[in-house]
Motif scaffolding. Structure first.
Motif, PDB file in Angstrom:
ATOM      1  N   VAL A 297      20.845  42.820  43.713  1.00  0.00           N
ATOM      2  CA  VAL A 297      22.207  42.700  44.236  1.00  0.00           C
ATOM      3  C   VAL A 297      22.815  41.404  43.712  1.00  0.00           C
ATOM      4  O   VAL A 297      22.189  40.344  43.785  1.00  0.00           O
ATOM      5  CB  VAL A 297      22.226  42.701  45.781  1.00  0.00           C
ATOM      6  N   THR A 298      24.002  41.488  43.182  1.00  0.00           N
ATOM      7  CA  THR A 298      24.728  40.306  42.736  1.00  0.00           C
ATOM      8  C   THR A 298      26.000  40.174  43.567  1.00  0.00           C
ATOM      9  O   THR A 298      26.589  41.172  43.986  1.00  0.00           O
ATOM     10  CB  THR A 298      25.100  40.403  41.245  1.00  0.00           C
ATOM     11  N   ILE A 299      26.409  38.923  43.813  1.00  0.00           N
ATOM     12  CA  ILE A 299      27.645  38.653  44.549  1.00  0.00           C
ATOM     13  C   ILE A 299      28.707  38.212  43.552  1.00  0.00           C
ATOM     14  O   ILE A 299      28.471  37.312  42.741  1.00  0.00           O
ATOM     15  CB  ILE A 299      27.442  37.551  45.614  1.00  0.00           C
ATOM     16  N   ARG A 300      29.852  38.840  43.613  1.00  0.00           N
ATOM     17  CA  ARG A 300      30.946  38.523  42.702  1.00  0.00           C
ATOM     18  C   ARG A 300      32.203  38.220  43.504  1.00  0.00           C
ATOM     19  O   ARG A 300      32.531  38.938  44.446  1.00  0.00           O
ATOM     20  CB  ARG A 300      31.200  39.684  41.737  1.00  0.00           C
ATOM     21  N   ARG A 301      32.894  37.150  43.124  1.00  0.00           N
ATOM     22  CA  ARG A 301      34.131  36.765  43.817  1.00  0.00           C
ATOM     23  C   ARG A 301      35.350  37.135  42.984  1.00  0.00           C
ATOM     24  O   ARG A 301      35.385  36.909  41.777  1.00  0.00           O
ATOM     25  CB  ARG A 301      34.150  35.258  44.088  1.00  0.00           C
ATOM     26  N   TYR A 302      36.351  37.690  43.658  1.00  0.00           N
ATOM     27  CA  TYR A 302      37.638  37.992  43.031  1.00  0.00           C
ATOM     28  C   TYR A 302      38.710  37.167  43.720  1.00  0.00           C
ATOM     29  O   TYR A 302      38.937  37.299  44.926  1.00  0.00           O
ATOM     30  CB  TYR A 302      37.968  39.482  43.142  1.00  0.00           C
ATOM     31  N   GLY A 303      39.345  36.284  42.958  1.00  0.00           N
ATOM     32  CA  GLY A 303      40.417  35.466  43.495  1.00  0.00           C
ATOM     33  C   GLY A 303      41.689  36.270  43.703  1.00  0.00           C
ATOM     34  O   GLY A 303      41.783  37.436  43.314  1.00  0.00           O
ATOM     35  N   PRO A 304      42.723  35.637  44.329  1.00  0.00           N
ATOM     36  CA  PRO A 304      43.979  36.348  44.622  1.00  0.00           C
ATOM     37  C   PRO A 304      44.639  36.945  43.382  1.00  0.00           C
ATOM     38  O   PRO A 304      45.307  37.979  43.474  1.00  0.00           O
ATOM     39  CB  PRO A 304      44.858  35.263  45.253  1.00  0.00           C
ATOM     40  N   ASN A 305      44.435  36.318  42.239  1.00  0.00           N
ATOM     41  CA  ASN A 305      45.086  36.779  41.014  1.00  0.00           C
ATOM     42  C   ASN A 305      44.143  37.522  40.079  1.00  0.00           C
ATOM     43  O   ASN A 305      44.543  37.904  38.976  1.00  0.00           O
ATOM     44  CB  ASN A 305      45.700  35.584  40.272  1.00  0.00           C
ATOM     45  N   ASP A 306      42.906  37.713  40.505  1.00  0.00           N
ATOM     46  CA  ASP A 306      41.945  38.426  39.668  1.00  0.00           C
ATOM     47  C   ASP A 306      42.134  39.935  39.808  1.00  0.00           C
ATOM     48  O   ASP A 306      42.475  40.440  40.881  1.00  0.00           O
ATOM     49  CB  ASP A 306      40.508  38.060  40.057  1.00  0.00           C
ATOM     50  N   SER A 307      41.890  40.631  38.728  1.00  0.00           N
ATOM     51  CA  SER A 307      42.017  42.093  38.733  1.00  0.00           C
ATOM     52  C   SER A 307      40.668  42.728  39.042  1.00  0.00           C
ATOM     53  O   SER A 307      39.669  42.456  38.370  1.00  0.00           O
ATOM     54  CB  SER A 307      42.523  42.577  37.371  1.00  0.00           C
ATOM     55  N   MET A 308      40.636  43.552  40.072  1.00  0.00           N
ATOM     56  CA  MET A 308      39.430  44.283  40.445  1.00  0.00           C
ATOM     57  C   MET A 308      39.577  45.722  39.962  1.00  0.00           C
ATOM     58  O   MET A 308      40.613  46.348  40.166  1.00  0.00           O
ATOM     59  CB  MET A 308      39.245  44.253  41.965  1.00  0.00           C
ATOM     60  N   GLY A 309      38.558  46.253  39.309  1.00  0.00           N
ATOM     61  CA  GLY A 309      38.630  47.612  38.797  1.00  0.00           C
ATOM     62  C   GLY A 309      38.910  48.631  39.882  1.00  0.00           C
ATOM     63  O   GLY A 309      38.505  48.458  41.040  1.00  0.00           O
TER      64      GLY A 309
END
Length: 508
Positions: A360-372
């Motif tokens: 399991v990996t933890i990934r952070r998406y900021g307010p301006n990051d694009s999530m698939g």
């Protein structure tokens, strides 16, 4: 069907039921001589028993298997039965065949071509009937052609053509053979390889073959005489794709143990199933992705020897699956139905647990990051299913002004947990973990990732994070006693009671 459904599925066609298409029948080759070697190895060395000797099994197989085997006696019977069935099934169709250059597949294709030709000559009442066959050098089994780990070149284009036409065809008929994607200079289909092919290269090759086949079918559908839009008077076009789904069990392979109940022992290396590679791409369309490099997919396709899967092709990569793994031509003799059960080793095409359960990996998406979109969909589904109060969802609560950061727990492309953190208010919310992943500490890792991120005090660009979170710490609002206890174990302390009568927990 509604008008909107008709528009979206038919592309504006006046009569979607009459849209031009090509029938594609994907067929696994008949039983090969190597299959018999594996079967005998299972019997001799105790496969399915506590006394199973894996080393002896491997030595037996490696000492007897051949790089490019032909069909067994039973395999020839299967191929003949398949040919007779397709001859009747496709009597009125305009038939083409695309085949692998491997001997077992060319043997199977030869039977199909002979039977189909014989039937068409009989129905047509005369000769002069010719069929088209394409031998594609990129359509071979995972692992390729090797002996003891050393690569063998395999047949070149003319050699494959000569092998395919090595037996007489019905009088009055013929086959026009062409070949595609062979190496320049007359090399064999496996020329240039350094050893058994791995799955990384097999995936790249499947993309090549998938694209070639789509272009081949599009040219038949759109560009050839009588193609799309030219009327419906010509016969139905059918392409028979004879290919590779054999469980090859080559070097470094180890069979599963089978007992009562069945015990499946995971292995490092998997069996090949190149037709499955193609079918996954056909079903996914141009959106196909490789989740974990070098690892098999979470889904697969199983076929008996000469098992048939039919797809209808509507052009531009649009495949409609009509049925899968049928063997009506073997109904008269069930003993001919081989190679399509778990005992034959098909569990190998599923990735081992360590790739889809443990890592399991933890990934952070900021307010301006694009999530698939495939990740966004899973996050929404998890919160809908398992979030007790959707006001705790940052997308639903409406109380968190400012940017929201999303933390995902991922196993490959699967979201097994998620959490959100509002930069402006310092509030962590929407912590959701799949039930089967809770014992793996996923929730703890998500919260600890938020804590670490806040304590680091900087944004990705290195500028100091000047938010309420930096001054007040992280705030959570547990909705039950178990949730409160969970956060307290992670270092949160009680601050004040919330509307549910439970304390708000905070960490500074």
């Amino acid at each position: 069907m509604t008008k909107s459904q008709s528009d979206s599925s038919g592309g504006g066609d006046a009569n979607p039921s009459c849209r031009p298409s090509i029938r594609l029948i994907a067929v696994r080759h008949a039983e090969s001589m190597n299959n018999l070697i594996y079967e005998e190895a299972h019997r001799l060395h105790g496969n399915g028993t506590a006394s199973f000797d894996a080393r002896a099994w491997q030595e037996y197989v490696e000492g007897r298997r051949v790089p490019d085997p032909g069909l067994s006696t039973k395999g020839h019977s299967q191929a003949d039965a398949l040919g007779r069935h397709l001859a009747v099934e496709l009597a009125g169709d305009e038939v083409r065949v695309v085949t692998s250059p491997m001997a077992r597949t060319l043997d199977t294709t030869r039977s199909v071509l002979g039977c189909v030709l014989e039937k068409k000559i009989a129905v047509g009442g005369g000769g002069g009937i010719r069929l088209e066959a394409v031998v594609n050098a990129k359509y071979y089994e995972v692992e390729g052609c090797h002996e003891g780990g050393e690569p063998r070149s395999g047949k070149n284009g003319p050699g494959a053509q000569e092998y395919l036409l090595s037996e007489p065809l019905p009088e009055g008929g013929g086959v026009d053979v062409t070949y595609a994607c062979f190496p320049p200079g007359g090399g064999g289909w496996y020329t240039g390889a350094t050893g058994p092919e791995d799955r990384v290269h097999a995936e790249s090759r499947s993309a090549l073959f998938y694209t070639w086949l789509v272009d081949y079918l599009d040219e038949l559908l759109y560009c050839s005489p009588g193609g799309a839009g030219k009327g419906t008077s010509r016969p139905k076009r059918t392409v028979v794709l004879v290919g590779e789904l054999v469980l090859s069990g080559g070097a470094l392979r180890q069979p599963f143990l089978f007992e009562k109940p069945i015990l499946r022992v995971p292995a490092e290396y998997g069996h090949g199933d190149f037709m499955g590679y193609f079918l996954r791409r056909a079903v996914a369309g141009f959106g196909h992705t490789v989740e974990l490099e070098g690892v098999t997919h979470r889904s697969g396709f199983v076929h008996y020897n000469t098992g048939m899967t039919e797809l209808e092709y509507f052009g531009s990569g649009r495949f409609l699956v009509m049925y899968a793994n049928r063997t009506p031509h073997l109904d008269h003799d069930p003993s001919l139905r081989t190679g399509g059960t778990l005992e034959c080793g098909w569990s190998y095409v599923m990735p081992p647990d360590k790739f889809v359960i443990c890592d399991v990996t933890i990934r952070r998406y900021g307010p301006n990051d694009s999530m698939g979109s495939h990740l966004m969909e899973q996050v929404d589904v998890l919160r809908t299913l398992y979030l007790i109060d959707r006001t705790m969802d940052p997308d639903e609560g409406g109380n968190d002004d400012g940017g929201v950061e999303t933390f995902l727990a991922l196993r490959g492309a699967q979201v097994v947990g998620c959490a959100s953190f509002c930069v402006a208010t310092g509030r962590a919310c929407g912590v959701v973990v799949r039930p089967a992943a809770k014992r793996g500490g996923v929730g703890r890792r998500l919260v600890e990732s938020i804590v670490y991120h806040v304590r680091s005090g900087t944004e990705d660009g290195g500028e100091e994070k000047r938010t309420a979170a930096g001054e007040l710490g992280i705030i959570v609002r547990p909705l039950c006693e178990n949730s409160l206890a969970f956060f307290q174990r992670l270092g949160f302390r009680k601050v004040e009671e919330n509307v549910a009568g439970l304390p708000t927990a905070s960490i500074v």
